[in-house]
Design a protein around this motif. Sequence first.
Motif, PDB file in Angstrom:
ATOM      1  N   ILE A 221      40.921  58.320  52.689  1.00 27.66           N
ATOM      2  CA  ILE A 221      40.375  58.716  53.985  1.00 27.66           C
ATOM      3  C   ILE A 221      40.015  57.460  54.780  1.00 27.66           C
ATOM      4  O   ILE A 221      39.507  56.488  54.223  1.00 27.66           O
ATOM      5  N   ILE A 222      40.355  57.479  56.077  1.00 23.80           N
ATOM      6  CA  ILE A 222      40.088  56.353  56.973  1.00 23.80           C
ATOM      7  C   ILE A 222      39.365  56.891  58.200  1.00 23.80           C
ATOM      8  O   ILE A 222      39.818  57.873  58.802  1.00 23.80           O
ATOM      9  N   GLY A 223      38.258  56.260  58.581  1.00 23.45           N
ATOM     10  CA  GLY A 223      37.527  56.697  59.764  1.00 23.45           C
ATOM     11  C   GLY A 223      37.136  55.533  60.635  1.00 23.45           C
ATOM     12  O   GLY A 223      36.782  54.459  60.133  1.00 23.45           O
ATOM     13  N   HIS A 224      37.203  55.745  61.958  1.00 27.12           N
ATOM     14  CA  HIS A 224      36.758  54.736  62.927  1.00 27.12           C
ATOM     15  C   HIS A 224      35.508  55.222  63.637  1.00 27.12           C
ATOM     16  O   HIS A 224      35.439  56.372  64.072  1.00 27.12           O
ATOM     17  N   SER A 225      34.485  54.367  63.724  1.00 21.61           N
ATOM     18  CA  SER A 225      33.271  54.632  64.484  1.00 21.61           C
ATOM     19  C   SER A 225      32.578  55.904  63.967  1.00 21.61           C
ATOM     20  O   SER A 225      32.255  55.970  62.778  1.00 21.61           O
ATOM     21  N   ARG A 226      32.356  56.923  64.790  1.00 29.08           N
ATOM     22  CA  ARG A 226      31.733  58.151  64.279  1.00 29.08           C
ATOM     23  C   ARG A 226      32.591  58.792  63.195  1.00 29.08           C
ATOM     24  O   ARG A 226      32.073  59.457  62.295  1.00 29.08           O
ATOM     25  N   GLY A 227      33.895  58.588  63.271  1.00 26.21           N
ATOM     26  CA  GLY A 227      34.774  59.095  62.218  1.00 26.21           C
ATOM     27  C   GLY A 227      34.514  58.433  60.880  1.00 26.21           C
ATOM     28  O   GLY A 227      34.751  59.034  59.821  1.00 26.21           O
ATOM     29  N   SER A 228      34.001  57.192  60.889  1.00 27.63           N
ATOM     30  CA  SER A 228      33.664  56.537  59.625  1.00 27.63           C
ATOM     31  C   SER A 228      32.427  57.180  58.992  1.00 27.63           C
ATOM     32  O   SER A 228      32.316  57.259  57.769  1.00 27.63           O
ATOM     33  N   GLU A 229      31.496  57.640  59.831  1.00 32.12           N
ATOM     34  CA  GLU A 229      30.355  58.413  59.314  1.00 32.12           C
ATOM     35  C   GLU A 229      30.852  59.618  58.534  1.00 32.12           C
ATOM     36  O   GLU A 229      30.426  59.887  57.410  1.00 32.12           O
ATOM     37  N   LEU A 230      31.766  60.361  59.169  1.00 31.68           N
ATOM     38  CA  LEU A 230      32.312  61.562  58.546  1.00 31.68           C
ATOM     39  C   LEU A 230      33.069  61.214  57.269  1.00 31.68           C
ATOM     40  O   LEU A 230      32.937  61.890  56.245  1.00 31.68           O
ATOM     41  N   ALA A 231      33.854  60.142  57.317  1.00 27.71           N
ATOM     42  CA  ALA A 231      34.640  59.735  56.145  1.00 27.71           C
ATOM     43  C   ALA A 231      33.732  59.346  54.983  1.00 27.71           C
ATOM     44  O   ALA A 231      33.961  59.756  53.831  1.00 27.71           O
ATOM     45  N   LEU A 232      32.697  58.558  55.264  1.00 24.82           N
ATOM     46  CA  LEU A 232      31.788  58.115  54.194  1.00 24.82           C
ATOM     47  C   LEU A 232      30.985  59.277  53.623  1.00 24.82           C
ATOM     48  O   LEU A 232      30.790  59.376  52.405  1.00 24.82           O
ATOM     49  N   LEU A 233      30.514  60.167  54.500  1.00 26.98           N
ATOM     50  CA  LEU A 233      29.771  61.339  54.022  1.00 26.98           C
ATOM     51  C   LEU A 233      30.657  62.221  53.156  1.00 26.98           C
ATOM     52  O   LEU A 233      30.242  62.673  52.074  1.00 26.98           O
ATOM     53  N   TYR A 234      31.872  62.471  53.617  1.00 23.95           N
ATOM     54  CA  TYR A 234      32.787  63.321  52.835  1.00 23.95           C
ATOM     55  C   TYR A 234      33.059  62.694  51.471  1.00 23.95           C
ATOM     56  O   TYR A 234      32.981  63.368  50.437  1.00 23.95           O
ATOM     57  N   ALA A 235      33.368  61.401  51.460  1.00 24.18           N
ATOM     58  CA  ALA A 235      33.687  60.730  50.196  1.00 24.18           C
ATOM     59  C   ALA A 235      32.487  60.718  49.245  1.00 24.18           C
ATOM     60  O   ALA A 235      32.662  60.746  48.022  1.00 24.18           O
ATOM     61  N   SER A 236      31.280  60.711  49.806  1.00 26.28           N
ATOM     62  CA  SER A 236      30.083  60.711  48.940  1.00 26.28           C
ATOM     63  C   SER A 236      29.897  62.040  48.221  1.00 26.28           C
ATOM     64  O   SER A 236      29.188  62.108  47.214  1.00 26.28           O
ATOM     65  N   LYS A 237      30.535  63.085  48.736  1.00 29.97           N
ATOM     66  CA  LYS A 237      30.379  64.428  48.144  1.00 29.97           C
ATOM     67  C   LYS A 237      31.615  64.892  47.385  1.00 29.97           C
ATOM     68  O   LYS A 237      31.583  65.936  46.735  1.00 29.97           O
ATOM     69  N   HIS A 238      32.708  64.132  47.458  1.00 32.41           N
ATOM     70  CA  HIS A 238      33.969  64.611  46.864  1.00 32.41           C
ATOM     71  C   HIS A 238      34.641  63.496  46.061  1.00 32.41           C
ATOM     72  O   HIS A 238      35.124  62.522  46.621  1.00 32.41           O
ATOM     73  N   SER A 239      34.672  63.691  44.751  1.00 30.92           N
ATOM     74  CA  SER A 239      35.185  62.647  43.852  1.00 30.92           C
ATOM     75  C   SER A 239      36.705  62.576  43.850  1.00 30.92           C
ATOM     76  O   SER A 239      37.280  61.678  43.244  1.00 30.92           O
ATOM     77  N   ARG A 240      37.381  63.511  44.543  1.00 21.98           N
ATOM     78  CA  ARG A 240      38.842  63.449  44.561  1.00 21.98           C
ATOM     79  C   ARG A 240      39.374  62.309  45.430  1.00 21.98           C
ATOM     80  O   ARG A 240      40.544  61.961  45.358  1.00 21.98           O
ATOM     81  N   ILE A 241      38.514  61.706  46.250  1.00 22.40           N
ATOM     82  CA  ILE A 241      38.937  60.598  47.110  1.00 22.40           C
ATOM     83  C   ILE A 241      39.062  59.320  46.282  1.00 22.40           C
ATOM     84  O   ILE A 241      38.153  58.956  45.539  1.00 22.40           O
TER      85      ILE A 241
END
Length: 431
Positions: A221-241
């Motif tokens: 997963i790759i996120g820019h700016s506010r999208g990086s917030e979403l990417a980091l939050l998602y990855a913190s909850k999902h070990s499949r990343i």
Amino acid sequence: EDIKILIENESSVLDDFRARILTNHPMASFKLSLRTTDDNKRKFQSQATFKSDNNGVIDLNTQAPISGNYTSVDSNGLFWSMSSHDNKEQMFIKQTSAPLTFIMEVYSDSDRLLKVFTFTRCFLLKDIEILPVNETIVGTLYYPKNKTSLPAIVLLGGSDGSVHESSAALLATQGYAVLALAYFGKKGLPKGIENIPLEYVERSFNFLESKSFVNNKKFGIIGHSRGSELALLYASKHSRIRSVIAVAPSAIVFSGMLNFQATSQPAWTYKGEPFRFYTPERSFKDTVSFFRHLILKKPFSNIEKMKQIINDEDKLKPFKIPIQEIQAPIMFISGTDDHVQPAELFVKQMQHTLRDHKYSENNKFLFYKGAGHFSAFPANLSNLPQTLGTTNFNMTMIFGGTKENNAKAAQQTWAETIRFLKTTLANSHKS
């Protein structure tokens, strides 16, 4: 005039621009002009004056202009030095993967038009499939034809509403299935960044998993700016990343946004519950400063206010993104002249937080000197007009960097992104 332009016509936007102008006039001055339009039909242009060599040749790859929008030897200088036709600071918006058309004009020293040449530069190779998605998610999937076991990546833009199809197409040429995902601002989605569920991103990975050509053990997963917030939050909850890239990121969860203004709503939710969020406070002094800039038509930056905010780490502790819970290597990218948010300081804070991270040997923290908010891949490509700010109603918001620094950062972050993905997603697949 018998002037010839020798150019690579259908080259990728990533390729260095290789062009030679045969003028038949040794040691003479000629002005080159380059223009194009972005997705919003806004015109951008650049110009530079060159002196032909002893053979009457101008070689953009080896000669520096004697004057113009840029002055160094740079085969891509005519591209990154472009400015808006109205001479105001404007964003160059190129989200779609359709080719870009450029018009090059050659003028004599007395401004007489001698030659016009039109060419295109591409984001796609012919072996890339494009699949628009408008089901339970909204976006566009790019992937190489006739390949199997492809690593798959979800690409998230920021609060400008970008859906980075152009960057997704380029990543697909490297052997990935890449979903440029919209999460607000499109039909059927929230108008702003408010109450976006992590489950929406989960649906995008479920969609990728359903494709026979995707390797469901190689998700990034790759996120820019506010999208990086979403990417980091998602990855913190999902070990499949297996791989995370956060560009111009925040270390904390901010409040929702609508029309670029902070709201009292949460930006993100998970299992029906909002993440705790921080709403930047605006004092009377801040409001006066903003309107003073507006009235005087002075460029405005909010970065000093943002830096004051994040210096109080104890105050922000409840809103920190739990990056230490991410079960994958992470690459952080920031410019040191970001005027949207203090990404450099955020990344340094996260670097400290992750010093004992399970994947600390593979984590990367990249800083680009003098580069701004829209300087790095996927929000920027080096061989395109560079974005330093945007002007609305005669008010210019500064995003940071210089055109040259941002172009260099884009070029280097593309290379770093490819390197990191190869390492973390093991870019191998069966033909």
